[in-house]
Scaffold this motif. Structure first.
Motif, PDB file in Angstrom:
ATOM      1  N   GLY A 350       0.747  -1.283   0.205  1.00 37.94           N
ATOM      2  CA  GLY A 350       0.126  -0.092   0.016  1.00 37.94           C
ATOM      3  C   GLY A 350       0.751   1.373   0.039  1.00 37.94           C
ATOM      4  N   ARG A 351       0.446   2.296   0.617  1.00 36.46           N
ATOM      5  CA  ARG A 351       1.096   3.488   0.778  1.00 36.46           C
ATOM      6  C   ARG A 351       1.632   3.590   1.941  1.00 36.46           C
ATOM      7  N   GLU A 352       2.856   3.965   2.195  1.00 36.29           N
ATOM      8  CA  GLU A 352       3.790   4.325   3.560  1.00 36.29           C
ATOM      9  C   GLU A 352       4.237   5.666   2.963  1.00 36.29           C
ATOM     10  N   THR A 353       3.907   6.860   3.921  1.00 38.65           N
ATOM     11  CA  THR A 353       4.334   7.988   3.445  1.00 38.65           C
ATOM     12  C   THR A 353       4.517   9.133   4.652  1.00 38.65           C
ATOM     13  N   PHE A 354       4.795  10.362   4.470  1.00 38.66           N
ATOM     14  CA  PHE A 354       5.127  11.257   5.660  1.00 38.66           C
ATOM     15  C   PHE A 354       5.781  10.863   6.906  1.00 38.66           C
ATOM     16  N   PRO A 355       7.111  10.256   6.710  1.00 37.72           N
ATOM     17  CA  PRO A 355       7.875   9.955   7.806  1.00 37.72           C
ATOM     18  C   PRO A 355       8.099  11.003   8.874  1.00 37.72           C
ATOM     19  N   MET A 356       8.281  10.791  10.243  1.00 38.33           N
ATOM     20  CA  MET A 356       8.815  11.599  11.011  1.00 38.33           C
ATOM     21  C   MET A 356       9.433  10.862  12.098  1.00 38.33           C
ATOM     22  N   ILE A 357      10.943  11.036  12.444  1.00 42.54           N
ATOM     23  CA  ILE A 357      11.729  10.284  13.289  1.00 42.54           C
ATOM     24  C   ILE A 357      12.079  11.433  14.695  1.00 42.54           C
TER      25      ILE A 357
END
Length: 662
Positions: A350-357
């Motif tokens: 699917g869609r994996e998006t907008f990461p923030m660490i």
């Protein structure tokens, strides 16, 4: 009479007129169908250019005229799905499934996901089950099977945030955010005040620019204004991230540099990452990053705390799904390493998006591939010391909803933050919400491990027993003393983990129990009965059989005492300590594999090393003898050249502890 009437009508002028009318109707129907096909083809062109707003209008007019096709219904459902309108997507995918049974498996997933958007979770799970039947190798299908209780899991993690509108939203889309000098920088499609008012064909809204807003009490935002003329262009800008010194920014923009718009082979303008530096109060040196491409999108950057790693989303070659999360090293000279896919623990089809660490190594991201409430949900995975990501966990309601929820941002110290959602009750297409985290999420599955020590004969609890917890390699982790009720508690331990529990108490034979902690939401409780040494031990008894001691294992071809063997030997040690006059002959046997002489030597070494172990534990040497018998005393047919099972050979590999004096 009937025949005469038919003969009359056949030659009658009325019939000839009727035929003309019929032919006209057929012609008009054909023209109408042709007209609808022309309109459908026009809508297809808009669809292929991602101009979903125009495509939807035309498709719906065609359907309203009475014309349908499988391709039309698929594209109409998709157009709403890609515009994140799951309510309408569910409607048209429902029409698609009613129209045809020969449907690509991907539409089962999209239909199930859209049904979650209208909170029809029961039907969504039913459709998802069929998706698994058709495409069980798909990671999304595997996750659905392994997390059938996903709603209960999400409920467990819910209620940890107080959520409110951030205060700067408009009737247009406002989304994504980043901290910068006590401000929040975000993207907005709000009215720019220009005469052109160019609109994006995908959304029907204006192109987004970067805006800034001041942070006031409890995370509320105020005083929205454009961020930078230099960074904003006539295409979309969004999702910036800044270095700690505030002098470098990475941000997302359509393929546009030096006033020129770039396109891929299909004439589509994709997304790229750009970098700019601050000089005085102006952003200069806007450059695209070297791992961009005209043929795939790269977007939504996030910086690690040491600023040596950049995380981002992309559909570059090697991507598992529609978009994956990647990381790339930022070298000391400012150059970049090679993009690294975060793997199928994080990414799905699917869609994996907008990461923030975060500072603590928590990776927050949006996904529609992991089990969620509908649309994009926000998930988190904690990074360990080896930089491997752990279990992916849904952060729960009210941050997540049955709509799209994404672009999570949190201040590590204050625990205030922001996320974006297109949920009902907002002002525009996407709105920014502020939140306060009131309880941290436990991203690692843990459960309580406790138990009870009892007397095997009476069933009564035993107080003051020493209870030792060992890991799968028999290393001691913790020891406690059972309380007056015989209970012990090791606290929280990892789920589905192998442990050994050793229990010792005077006047009882030590014992060791293997336990595996069970799944989350349940506690592991172990009852351990202890036996007293038998009061009737006779000369010639084998202590192994007398106390139901398991085999003393050695590594293949070796004779050193393994940690698990020590557990069993300690039981015999306890008996020798209870009976100080007892003498024991230690006998070691092998199976017939290898030569007789090699087996004799190996068994003698094993018997001798076992005796040395007891001597080191305080047993006088004159109480012990040791002899290796090799393969000379087999218990079954398994001599040289005889074909036997592993179990039959195992029966011959044994140790005996024969009482020679009591």
């Amino acid at each position: 009479m009937k025949l005469n009437i038919l003969k009359f009508l056949k030659n009658n002028k009325v019939v000839r007129n009727y035929k003309k009318i019929f032919l006209l109707i057929v012609c008009f129907a054909s023209l109408s169908m042709y007209s609808q096909k022309v309109k459908e083809a026009k809508a297809d062109k808009s669809y292929d250019k991602f101009a979903y707003v125009d495509a939807i209008k035309t498709y719906e007019r065609v359907v309203a005229s009475g014309y349908k096709s499988q391709d039309l219904l698929q594209k109409l459902g998709n157009a709403y799905y890609f515009k994140a309108n799951l309510v309408k997507a569910a409607k048209w995918y429902g029409e698609l499934f009613a129209y045809s049974q020969n449907i690509d498996p991907e539409y089962y997933y999209r239909y199930a996901h859209s049904l979650k958007g209208v909170k029809d979770y029961a039907k969504a799970d039913e459709i998802m089950s069929k998706f698994n039947e058709l495409k069980g190798t798909d990671l999304r299908a595997k996750l659905a099977v392994s997390q059938k209780d996903y709603l209960a899991r999400i409920k467990k993690n819910s209620g940890r945030y107080n959520v409110e509108n951030a205060g700067i939203n408009t009737k247009y889309s406002d989304y994504g955010s980043s901290f910068y000098n006590n401000k929040v920088i975000f993207a907005s499609a709000r009215d720019t005040g220009s005469f052109a008012n160019r609109r994006h064909a995908w959304t029907g809204e204006r192109f987004t620019n970067l805006y800034q807003a001041d942070i006031i009490a409890e995370g509320s935002l105020t005083k929205s204004e454009k961020f930078s003329i230099k960074l904003n262009s006539r295409v979309n800008e969004s999702t910036p991230v800044f270095t700690k010194d505030g002098k470098t920014v990475y941000f997302t923009r359509n393929n546009y540099i030096n006033g020129k718009i770039g396109k891929d082979s299909e004439k589509t303008t994709l997304l790229k990452l750009y970098k700019a530096t601050l000089e005085g109060n102006k952003w200069i040196n806007v450059k695209e990053l070297p791992f961009n491409s005209n043929n795939y999108s790269v977007a939504h950057p996030s910086l690690s705390d040491d600023e040596h790693t950049l995380y981002f989303a992309s559909n570059m070659p090697g991507t598992l799904g529609q978009s994956d999360l990647y990381k790339i090293a930022i070298n000391a000279d400012g150059s970049f390493g090679a993009p690294v896919n975060l793997g199928n623990k994080i990414n799905t089809e699917g869609r994996e998006t907008f990461p923030m660490i975060t500072l603590d190594g928590e990776l927050y991201f949006a996904s529609d591939g992991h089990p969620g409430l509908g649309g994009l949900d926000i998930f988190v995975s904690k990074m360990d010391k080896e930089s491997n990501f752990g279990e992916v966990v849904n952060v729960g309601e009210p941050v997540n909803s049955s709509y799209d929820d994404f672009a999570f941002l949190i201040n590590d110290k204050t625990r205030y933050g922001y996320f974006t959602s297109n949920r009902l009750g907002g002002k525009g297409g996407d709105d920014i919400y502020k939140f306060k985290e009131i309880q941290k999420l436990i991203t690692k599955c843990e459960q309580n491990l406790s138990g009870l020590v009892t007397d095997n004969e009476t069933g009564l609890p035993l107080a003051d027993a020493k209870v030792i917890l060992l890991d799968s390699d028999f290393k001691t982790l913790k020891d406690v003393i059972s309380d007056k009720d015989g209970k012990f508690d090791f606290g929280l331990k990892g789920c589905k983990t192998v442990f050994y529990i050793k229990v010792e108490k005077l006047e009882f034979v030590p014992t060791q129990t293997k336990t595996i902690t069970i799944k989350e939401d349940e506690a592991s409780f172990v009852e351990i009965p202890l036996e007293k040494p038998s009061q009737i031990i006779k000369k010639g008894d084998d202590l192994m059989k007398k106390f139901n001691i398991t085999l003393i294992h050695f590594d293949l071809g070796k004779y050193n005492i393994r940690p698990d063997a020590e557990i069993e030997l300690s039981k015999i040690l306890h008996v020798l300590e209870q009976y100080p006059q007892m003498e024991v002959d230690i006998r070691s046997h092998t199976d017939s594999r290898q030569s007789a002489e090699k087996n004799r030597i190996l068994s003698q070494n094993r018997a001798s090393s076992t005796m040395e172990w007891f001597i080191k534990k305080g047993i006088a040497q004159n109480r012990l003898t040791a002899k290796g018998y090799g393969e000379s005393q087999l218990l079954n047919k398994c001599a040289d050249g005889v074909k036997c099972t592993e179990e039959e050979h195992q029966a011959n590999r044994r140790s005996e502890f024969i009482v020679t004096k009591i």
